[in-house]
Design a protein around this motif. Sequence first.
Motif, PDB file in Angstrom:
ATOM      1  N   LYS A 145       0.836  -1.196   0.000  1.00  0.00           N
ATOM      2  CA  LYS A 145       0.000   0.000   0.000  1.00  0.00           C
ATOM      3  C   LYS A 145       0.869   1.242   0.000  1.00  0.00           C
ATOM      4  CE  LYS A 145      -3.883   2.044   2.508  1.00  0.00           C
ATOM      5  NZ  LYS A 145      -4.739   1.941   3.715  1.00  0.00           N
ATOM      6  N   SER A 146       0.587   2.152  -0.910  1.00  0.00           N
ATOM      7  CA  SER A 146       1.408   3.361  -1.022  1.00  0.00           C
ATOM      8  C   SER A 146       1.214   4.276   0.189  1.00  0.00           C
ATOM      9  CB  SER A 146       1.040   4.109  -2.311  1.00  0.00           C
ATOM     10  OG  SER A 146      -0.331   4.446  -2.304  1.00  0.00           O
ATOM     11  N   HIS A 147       2.254   5.080   0.454  1.00  0.00           N
ATOM     12  CA  HIS A 147       2.226   6.056   1.548  1.00  0.00           C
ATOM     13  C   HIS A 147       1.858   5.408   2.882  1.00  0.00           C
ATOM     14  CE1 HIS A 147       2.441   8.884  -1.713  1.00  0.00           C
ATOM     15  NE2 HIS A 147       1.244   8.518  -2.162  1.00  0.00           N
ATOM     16  N   SER A 148       2.409   4.238   3.116  1.00  0.00           N
ATOM     17  CA  SER A 148       2.092   3.531   4.359  1.00  0.00           C
ATOM     18  C   SER A 148       3.315   2.748   4.809  1.00  0.00           C
ATOM     19  CB  SER A 148       0.912   2.576   4.138  1.00  0.00           C
ATOM     20  OG  SER A 148       0.732   1.755   5.265  1.00  0.00           O
ATOM     21  N   GLN A 149       3.438   2.560   6.116  1.00  0.00           N
ATOM     22  CA  GLN A 149       4.533   1.750   6.660  1.00  0.00           C
ATOM     23  C   GLN A 149       4.180   0.264   6.601  1.00  0.00           C
ATOM     24  OE1 GLN A 149       5.210   3.240  10.617  1.00  0.00           O
ATOM     25  NE2 GLN A 149       6.355   5.019   9.906  1.00  0.00           N
ATOM     26  N   SER A 150       2.955  -0.046   6.233  1.00  0.00           N
ATOM     27  CA  SER A 150       2.510  -1.446   6.164  1.00  0.00           C
ATOM     28  C   SER A 150       3.257  -2.190   5.065  1.00  0.00           C
ATOM     29  CB  SER A 150       1.011  -1.502   5.893  1.00  0.00           C
ATOM     30  OG  SER A 150       0.616  -2.820   5.600  1.00  0.00           O
ATOM     31  N   THR A 151       3.534  -3.466   5.301  1.00  0.00           N
ATOM     32  CA  THR A 151       4.165  -4.311   4.283  1.00  0.00           C
ATOM     33  C   THR A 151       3.153  -5.312   3.727  1.00  0.00           C
ATOM     34  OG1 THR A 151       4.915  -5.858   5.995  1.00  0.00           O
ATOM     35  CG2 THR A 151       6.453  -4.119   5.313  1.00  0.00           C
ATOM     36  N   ASP A 152       1.877  -5.037   3.945  1.00  0.00           N
ATOM     37  CA  ASP A 152       0.830  -5.933   3.455  1.00  0.00           C
ATOM     38  C   ASP A 152       0.754  -5.879   1.937  1.00  0.00           C
ATOM     39  OD1 ASP A 152       0.235  -6.445   6.071  1.00  0.00           O
ATOM     40  OD2 ASP A 152      -1.511  -5.122   6.149  1.00  0.00           O
ATOM     41  N   TYR A 153       0.682  -7.068   1.356  1.00  0.00           N
ATOM     42  CA  TYR A 153       0.458  -7.131  -0.073  1.00  0.00           C
ATOM     43  C   TYR A 153      -1.035  -7.041  -0.352  1.00  0.00           C
ATOM     44  CZ  TYR A 153       5.360  -8.235  -0.652  1.00  0.00           C
ATOM     45  OH  TYR A 153       6.728  -8.172  -0.652  1.00  0.00           O
ATOM     46  N   LEU A 154      -1.391  -7.076  -1.626  1.00  0.00           N
ATOM     47  CA  LEU A 154      -2.750  -6.755  -2.062  1.00  0.00           C
ATOM     48  C   LEU A 154      -3.816  -7.608  -1.375  1.00  0.00           C
ATOM     49  CD1 LEU A 154      -4.611  -5.149  -3.917  1.00  0.00           C
ATOM     50  CD2 LEU A 154      -4.120  -6.796  -5.741  1.00  0.00           C
ATOM     51  N   LEU A 155      -3.626  -8.918  -1.316  1.00  0.00           N
ATOM     52  CA  LEU A 155      -4.645  -9.783  -0.733  1.00  0.00           C
ATOM     53  C   LEU A 155      -4.853  -9.492   0.745  1.00  0.00           C
ATOM     54  CD1 LEU A 155      -6.626 -12.129  -0.818  1.00  0.00           C
ATOM     55  CD2 LEU A 155      -4.688 -13.703  -0.527  1.00  0.00           C
ATOM     56  N   GLU A 156      -3.743  -9.385   1.492  1.00  0.00           N
ATOM     57  CA  GLU A 156      -3.871  -9.157   2.932  1.00  0.00           C
ATOM     58  C   GLU A 156      -4.467  -7.786   3.209  1.00  0.00           C
ATOM     59  OE1 GLU A 156      -1.254  -9.849   6.999  1.00  0.00           O
ATOM     60  OE2 GLU A 156      -0.270  -9.961   5.036  1.00  0.00           O
ATOM     61  N   ASN A 157      -4.056  -6.796   2.437  1.00  0.00           N
ATOM     62  CA  ASN A 157      -4.602  -5.451   2.611  1.00  0.00           C
ATOM     63  C   ASN A 157      -6.105  -5.441   2.328  1.00  0.00           C
ATOM     64  OD1 ASN A 157      -4.400  -2.472   2.904  1.00  0.00           O
ATOM     65  ND2 ASN A 157      -4.871  -2.492   0.719  1.00  0.00           N
ATOM     66  N   THR A 158      -6.513  -6.158   1.281  1.00  0.00           N
ATOM     67  CA  THR A 158      -7.942  -6.222   0.932  1.00  0.00           C
ATOM     68  C   THR A 158      -8.734  -6.900   2.035  1.00  0.00           C
ATOM     69  OG1 THR A 158      -7.386  -6.338  -1.423  1.00  0.00           O
ATOM     70  CG2 THR A 158      -9.601  -7.048  -0.785  1.00  0.00           C
ATOM     71  N   TRP A 159      -8.193  -7.990   2.589  1.00  0.00           N
ATOM     72  CA  TRP A 159      -8.902  -8.705   3.657  1.00  0.00           C
ATOM     73  C   TRP A 159      -9.091  -7.816   4.881  1.00  0.00           C
ATOM     74  CZ3 TRP A 159     -12.023 -12.488   4.658  1.00  0.00           C
ATOM     75  CH2 TRP A 159     -12.222 -12.880   5.982  1.00  0.00           C
ATOM     76  N   LYS A 160      -8.060  -7.086   5.258  1.00  0.00           N
ATOM     77  CA  LYS A 160      -8.166  -6.224   6.432  1.00  0.00           C
ATOM     78  C   LYS A 160      -9.211  -5.132   6.216  1.00  0.00           C
ATOM     79  CE  LYS A 160      -3.500  -7.037   8.217  1.00  0.00           C
ATOM     80  NZ  LYS A 160      -2.155  -6.478   8.489  1.00  0.00           N
ATOM     81  N   GLU A 189     -12.653  -6.749   6.524  1.00  0.00           N
ATOM     82  CA  GLU A 189     -13.040  -6.969   7.922  1.00  0.00           C
ATOM     83  C   GLU A 189     -13.602  -5.698   8.552  1.00  0.00           C
ATOM     84  OE1 GLU A 189     -10.474 -10.417  10.022  1.00  0.00           O
ATOM     85  OE2 GLU A 189      -9.287  -8.663   9.433  1.00  0.00           O
ATOM     86  N   LYS A 190     -13.101  -4.561   8.089  1.00  0.00           N
ATOM     87  CA  LYS A 190     -13.566  -3.270   8.610  1.00  0.00           C
ATOM     88  C   LYS A 190     -14.735  -2.710   7.801  1.00  0.00           C
ATOM     89  CE  LYS A 190      -8.840  -2.080  10.009  1.00  0.00           C
ATOM     90  NZ  LYS A 190      -7.690  -1.153   9.747  1.00  0.00           N
ATOM     91  N   LYS A 191     -15.216  -3.527   6.809  1.00  0.00           N
ATOM     92  CA  LYS A 191     -16.277  -3.093   5.890  1.00  0.00           C
ATOM     93  C   LYS A 191     -15.874  -1.821   5.138  1.00  0.00           C
ATOM     94  CE  LYS A 191     -19.931  -5.128   8.750  1.00  0.00           C
ATOM     95  NZ  LYS A 191     -19.898  -6.397   8.000  1.00  0.00           N
ATOM     96  N   MET A 192     -14.596  -1.744   4.819  1.00  0.00           N
ATOM     97  CA  MET A 192     -14.065  -0.574   4.101  1.00  0.00           C
ATOM     98  C   MET A 192     -13.406  -1.006   2.781  1.00  0.00           C
ATOM     99  SD  MET A 192     -12.308   1.305   7.392  1.00  0.00           S
ATOM    100  CE  MET A 192     -11.494   2.531   6.374  1.00  0.00           C
ATOM    101  N   HIS A 193     -13.814  -2.153   2.227  1.00  0.00           N
ATOM    102  CA  HIS A 193     -13.131  -2.642   1.028  1.00  0.00           C
ATOM    103  C   HIS A 193     -13.402  -1.795  -0.202  1.00  0.00           C
ATOM    104  CE1 HIS A 193     -16.846  -4.803   1.815  1.00  0.00           C
ATOM    105  NE2 HIS A 193     -16.939  -5.234   0.572  1.00  0.00           N
TER     106      HIS A 193
END
Length: 634
Positions: free
Chosen positions: A522-537, A540-544
């Motif tokens: 994810k751009s402009h983020s310290q997260s190292t989540d790739y597309l699938l994991e980012n989408t799942w998170k 879960e927050k109903k923000m997909h």
Amino acid sequence: MAVLVVLLVLVLTKPGFSQSNDGDNVMIGMYCGRNTLISLPNFIKNRNSTFNELRMQLLSKGVPYARAQALSAGDSVYSAVQCRNYLSVDQCVACFDAGVSKLANCISGNGGFISFDNCSIRYEDYADFYNDPYVMEDVNRTPNVLCGNQSSSQPTVFNQVVDGFLSDIRDATPKTSNLYVASTRQITGENATVYVTAQCAGSINQAICQTCMNTAYDKLNDCLPNTEGRFFHMGCFARYSDTPFFNVNQTTDITNFIKRHSSNVTIIAAVVAGVVLILLFLLSWLLYRSWKKSKMTEQDFEGAEHYNYKDLQLATNNFSEENILGRGGFGEVFKAVLDDTNVVAVKKLLIHHDGAKEEFENEIKLISNIHHRNLLRLLGWSIEGSYLLLVLEYMPNGSLDRFLWGAKRGTLNWNQRYEIVFGIARGLAHLHDEFHIKIVHRDIKSSNILLSDDFKPKIADFGLARFQPEDQSHVSTKFAGTLGYTAPEYAVHGVLSEKVDTYSFGIVILEIISGKRSTEVKSHSQSTDYLLENTWKLYEKKMHVKVIDDTLSLNRYEQEHVMKIIEIALLCTQSPASIRPTMSEVVLMLQEGQSLGKRQLTRPTFVNNQDRRVYIGTQVHNRVDVRKKGMNIA
């Protein structure tokens, strides 16, 4: 204008085959497509436009065969009409109007066709039939055969004469310049005449016409000794009757197109010549087998044409840099122009790496016999020294990844992206469930999805594909594919099933929706989540909704539609593999606008592509060796 008035009066009827009689113009069959459309009004508007254009061509040009297309608003329509050559222009147009009136009832699907004695009309949302009506999908359709209900008074004589007549018509039709014949023959002792006509579709070649006419001959023989019979398939039409339906001055001289033996001497000579030819053939075959065992050169692959290497070299301008369409670990793909008009793609594989020849042969054997609107068609092959060449269908718009994050990023609207998702799903469903054997592609990714000039997707690169026996839920094999798209059970344990393709398809959906690579953080983020994991998170927050590509401008309805498709993608990427839907189920979900139904999503298993490890919860499982043979790293 009359045809437009008819088209505006749309009455819903149940799709299916039927027969009716409109005066002397019997309807042999009718079918309405069942695949759901993106925008029904756009599709109907385009369909009506093509019908209007077809009618104008029939009237102004006086031709028996016409084609038209309307590609606006993303709901493409390709239409064609063919009248029998013995008709006048007015009779042809009258048959066309009758067909259009009935096809107006097809208001919920993506195509339709109707066949009468006097004409045939077809429209679809894809171009395959437009250029080649006898594609594999049409071969799998059941031909329409309509036999009369009155038997001949002298069945033995009638059968003998008509069988021979139909045999001659079968042989003659593909050899005529317009793939059409109309002829008559006397029934000895009955003082009766048999009238026969046959016609192949205007866009097919002699070989395809012959295949269709062979089927027509076989099917019409089943009508004997009835005094009339009709046959219709997408590639041809044939009819016989003891009642006149064309004038005797409208017949075709088929004498030069059929073989006749006038004496016993000729027959004996032919038999002797045949025996000699068989012996020579057997001798040649034995010599060929001996030569083939001693030398690794060209091989015979059913369904694929052998091309001369020098011809391909010339067509690609000696495989010049300016003709390169793409590069990969396998080699390069070049644009080639054959005979100054026929554009194809030539895939040049290097035999230097291990398994190249196996992959080459595998790809030919698999896709030479598979024909589907969403699978790239193999045209032929060539071997020259260390070079292995595949001749493939040319796709003007190149690979999907160019439109997601490459030079064409942001140019695809949501309707086009959805059509691409749906097309890939249909192609995979054909490989898994509709072909006579189950085939697992193993390398579904955005760069292996090619786009036609109207952005219809075709799955390419079958070099890693494998058969899956029907009696086995999976096979165990070494990993070969692309990390970032590959299912965890296959990447770690080598467990291969069709659900591996389902997983990869889910990842490709997310790439199409997000415009991001599967391994992009994810751009402009310290997260190292790739597309699938980012989408799942986000889900879960109903923000997909935040997964959606910023370049897409969506209304509320489209936004809701995209979110349902994201849920389908997550459903496809779940583990274990058994809870993923089949691709046939996915096609139905996409068609009907469903997402999960009663299913509950579970957290996917994530593959971390930085250290090539698989994470399930907090546990780290077997490290994936990126040096394994055949592995591509995204």
